[in-house]
Design an enzyme around this catalytic site. Structure first.
Site, PDB file in Angstrom:
ATOM      1  N   GLY A   1       0.773  -1.405   0.236  1.00  0.00           N
ATOM      2  CA  GLY A   1       0.166   0.078  -0.021  1.00  0.00           C
ATOM      3  C   GLY A   1       0.737   1.190  -0.088  1.00  0.00           C
TER       4      GLY A   1
ATOM      5  N   GLU B   1       3.831  -6.413   1.899  1.00  0.00           N
ATOM      6  CA  GLU B   1       3.632  -7.180   0.337  1.00  0.00           C
ATOM      7  C   GLU B   1       3.512  -5.796  -0.706  1.00  0.00           C
ATOM      8  OE1 GLU B   1      -0.369  -8.508   1.280  1.00  0.00           O
ATOM      9  OE2 GLU B   1       0.527 -10.636   1.424  1.00  0.00           O
ATOM     10  N   PRO B   2       4.793  -5.167  -0.561  1.00  0.00           N
ATOM     11  CA  PRO B   2       4.642  -3.876  -1.661  1.00  0.00           C
ATOM     12  C   PRO B   2       4.704  -4.558  -3.327  1.00  0.00           C
ATOM     13  CG  PRO B   2       6.864  -4.340  -1.186  1.00  0.00           C
ATOM     14  CD  PRO B   2       5.885  -5.421  -0.240  1.00  0.00           C
TER      15      PRO B   2
ATOM     16  N   ARG C   1       3.040  -1.510  -6.047  1.00  0.00           N
ATOM     17  CA  ARG C   1       3.120  -0.208  -6.517  1.00  0.00           C
ATOM     18  C   ARG C   1       4.695   0.333  -6.186  1.00  0.00           C
ATOM     19  NH1 ARG C   1      -1.187   2.611  -8.060  1.00  0.00           N
ATOM     20  NH2 ARG C   1      -2.299   1.631  -6.236  1.00  0.00           N
TER      21      ARG C   1
ATOM     22  N   ARG D   1      -5.780   3.030 -16.264  1.00  0.00           N
ATOM     23  CA  ARG D   1      -5.752   3.869 -14.842  1.00  0.00           C
ATOM     24  C   ARG D   1      -6.537   5.214 -14.843  1.00  0.00           C
ATOM     25  NH1 ARG D   1      -2.098   5.138 -11.839  1.00  0.00           N
ATOM     26  NH2 ARG D   1      -3.165   4.505  -9.930  1.00  0.00           N
TER      27      ARG D   1
ATOM     28  N   TYR E   1      -9.620   5.487 -12.756  1.00  0.00           N
ATOM     29  CA  TYR E   1      -9.552   6.218 -11.513  1.00  0.00           C
ATOM     30  C   TYR E   1      -9.343   7.721 -11.580  1.00  0.00           C
ATOM     31  CZ  TYR E   1      -7.980   1.364 -10.395  1.00  0.00           C
ATOM     32  OH  TYR E   1      -7.895   0.087 -10.197  1.00  0.00           O
TER      33      TYR E   1
ATOM     34  N   CYS F   1     -11.797   3.689 -29.413  1.00  0.00           N
ATOM     35  CA  CYS F   1     -13.205   4.459 -29.642  1.00  0.00           C
ATOM     36  C   CYS F   1     -14.119   4.465 -28.658  1.00  0.00           C
ATOM     37  CB  CYS F   1     -13.994   3.378 -30.542  1.00  0.00           C
ATOM     38  SG  CYS F   1     -13.213   3.558 -32.283  1.00  0.00           S
ATOM     39  N   GLU F   2     -13.469   5.357 -27.475  1.00  0.00           N
ATOM     40  CA  GLU F   2     -14.215   5.923 -26.397  1.00  0.00           C
ATOM     41  C   GLU F   2     -13.685   7.226 -25.964  1.00  0.00           C
ATOM     42  OE1 GLU F   2     -15.840   3.797 -24.029  1.00  0.00           O
ATOM     43  OE2 GLU F   2     -15.643   2.124 -25.001  1.00  0.00           O
TER      44      GLU F   2
HETATM   45  C1  LIG Z   1      -3.138  -4.981  -3.965  1.00  0.00           C
HETATM   46  C2  LIG Z   1      -2.283  -5.598  -2.861  1.00  0.00           C
HETATM   47  C3  LIG Z   1      -1.004  -5.434  -2.419  1.00  0.00           C
HETATM   48  C4  LIG Z   1      -0.222  -4.444  -2.903  1.00  0.00           C
HETATM   49  O1  LIG Z   1      -0.663  -3.200  -2.885  1.00  0.00           O
HETATM   50  P1  LIG Z   1       0.273  -1.921  -3.468  1.00  0.00           P
HETATM   51  O2  LIG Z   1      -0.587  -0.568  -3.174  1.00  0.00           O
HETATM   52  O3  LIG Z   1       0.346  -2.108  -4.968  1.00  0.00           O
HETATM   53  O4  LIG Z   1       1.567  -1.934  -2.762  1.00  0.00           O
HETATM   54  C5  LIG Z   1      -0.639  -6.242  -1.494  1.00  0.00           C
HETATM   55  N1  LIG Z   1      -1.371  -7.007  -0.517  1.00  0.00           N
HETATM   56  C6  LIG Z   1      -2.698  -7.220  -1.046  1.00  0.00           C
HETATM   57  C7  LIG Z   1      -3.342  -8.405  -0.252  1.00  0.00           C
HETATM   58  C8  LIG Z   1      -3.329  -6.522  -2.037  1.00  0.00           C
HETATM   59  O5  LIG Z   1      -4.525  -6.775  -2.359  1.00  0.00           O
END
Ligand SMILES: *Cc1c(COP(=O)(O)O)cnc(C)c1O
Length: 443
Positions: free
Chosen positions: A248, A290-291, A293, A330, A334, A361-362
């Site tokens: 995140g 769990e990075p 992005r 994106r 978003y 075509c959007e």
């Molecule tokens: C999407 C996700 C991530 C990665 O999120 P980032 O914002 O890309 O770092 C990690 N863990 C879980 C469970 C996710 O759904």
């Protein structure tokens, strides 16, 4: 203009990434082209790993492969001692085909199918992040069928929700993911997991959102998870060995985005873990993150060729490029913002404000609104920055547009990591059923 990683303007006034002139890359590989700055990916991986080492805690940094799941990226993750999250059989297959060690693979998702679970069991992956009761019982049964015992984290919804710049803490979180902490479901899930004979419960997982710029939300999540761990230990005599805090952390897409330095984020969460668990006289758990992005986002650049333009006097000028929502959905999904430069005239001063349209075509197929550029001509190259995460991964063949190639650049070398799709790839899975194959002569 802000340049990420090894990006810079070279003596020819061209954008250069990883020691490669992007005008040369365009000639060699064509456009649109995803360019990945390999040194920057490795730098991000090392920032995570080294920051965790400094904490003294046991840890795993699991790259969330959904951000950009290709075999070359799995190979880099392997070399940088990362673990890997997958959320489907396709991502699992990609990792296994890349030779990624199965023991370092974690399987996520709120609706894993029996086939996917069996595939992961056969591969002997390291951990299942169990999302719900159906999955818990199914996994226990399927593992039992194979005579296996599997390691599991339970995904809990801690009641902390990140809306990127602010957090709300609610008793009950409305989310499709995980076991809710506030209403007692997570507690029940712990009891149920402990009662399954083919499940070994390692601990819990929480993921509060994405593109987050402050530590507060993560710290709130740690407090809640730690409080829960202590309660579970006291009442159920179950001790968590692993706490997974998800991904995140945000990146700088445009001016005004102020991401946390990785080291600062890691220090904040590890300090918070150490404080919470030490105060509760609880054995320090291993910490996993769990990075996605923040591992690959700013290392990616998409290179396009400018084609047509449309000037509506007094209203707006559009320039169109040879890609769009098919390679980067994106902005349409978003309203995401991006920065870009004319890559073959990167030294020239701004002459006009244009909006960059894709070729689908959007009307919604826009990449950037109100971008300041030198006067762009047909054939110029436009480089859009920070497209490493959730771009190739979300690309589609809408309008039967072929997905671009991906090249990894480093120290002047450029190597294809994903080939450009061919027109034959476009029709490769199409079948005309025999009964539709009547020739006009037979009519
Ligand atoms: C999407 C996700 C991530 C990665 O999120 P980032 O914002 O890309 O770092 C990690 N863990 C879980 C469970 C996710 O759904």
């Amino acid at each position: 203009m802000y340049f990420h990683g090894t990006s810079k303007i070279n003596a020819q006034g061209h954008l250069e990434i990883g020691g490669c002139d992007v005008a040369d890359l365009a000639k060699q590989f064509g456009t649109p082209l995803y360019i990945v700055d390999e040194a920057l990916v490795r730098q991000r991986a090392r920032e995570y790993v080294e920051s965790f080492r400094a904490s003294g805690l046991k840890f795993q940094v699991a790259y969330a492969s959904k951000a950009f799941s290709v075999m070359a990226m799995c190979a880099i993750a392997e070399q940088e001692d990362l673990s890997l999250d997958v959320v489907s059989d396709g991502e699992l297959y990609t990792a296994l085909q890349a030779g990624f060690p199965a023991q370092r693979i974690h399987f996520h998702g709120n609706n894993k199918t029996p086939d996917e679970i069996n595939m992961a069991l056969d591969a002997n992956i390291g951990c299942f992040v169990v999302d719900n009761f159906n999955e818990l019982y199914l996994l226990n049964a399927l593992a039992g069928d194979k005579g296996k015992k599997v390691q599991v984290l339970l995904r809990i919804t801690p009641g902390v929700e990140a809306h990127t710049h602010e957090y709300i803490s609610t008793g009950q979180t409305d989310s499709k993911f995980g076991f809710d902490l506030g209403n007692g479901t997570a507690y029940l899930a712990i009891q149920e997991a402990a009662a399954q004979s083919n499940i070994e419960l390692l601990g819990v997982h929480s993921h509060i959102g994405s593109q987050i710029f402050e530590v507060e939300g993560f710290a709130m999540a740690v407090d809640k998870v730690a409080g829960f761990a202590v309660k579970v230990r006291e009442e159920l005599n179950i001790t968590f060995r692993v706490i997974n805090l998800g991904g995140g952390i945000g990146i700088r897409y445009v001016e005004g985005d102020t991401p946390l330095p990785i080291a600062q984020y890691v220090k904040a969460i590890t300090d918070s873990i150490i404080n919470n668990f030490t105060n509760a006289d609880y054995p320090l758990p291993e910490i996993w993150v769990e990075p996605g992005r923040s591992m690959v986002g700013d290392a990616g650049t998409t290179l396009y060729t400018v084609g047509t333009s449309k000037d509506i006097p007094g209203v707006r000028k559009y320039i169109a490029v040879d890609g769009g929502m098919t390679d980067n959905p994106r902005p349409a999904l978003y309203e995401s913002k991006y920065e870009a430069v004319l890559a073959n005239r990167a030294n020239e001063s701004v002459e006009e404000t244009v909006s960059v349209a894709g070729k689908c075509c959007e009307s919604g197929d826009m990449l950037i609104w109100d971008l300041e550029l030198p006067k762009a001509k047909t054939g110029d190259l436009l480089a859009v920055f920070c497209t490493g995460a959730y771009n190739y991964a979300m690309a589609s063949n809408y309008n039967r547009i072929r997905r671009p190639a991906v090249v990894f650049v480093k120290d002047g070398a450029a190597d294809v990591a994903v080939k450009r799709e061919s027109l034959d790839d476009i029709v490769g899975n199409d079948v005309i059923p025999a009964r539709l194959k009547q020739t006009s002569a037979a009519k």
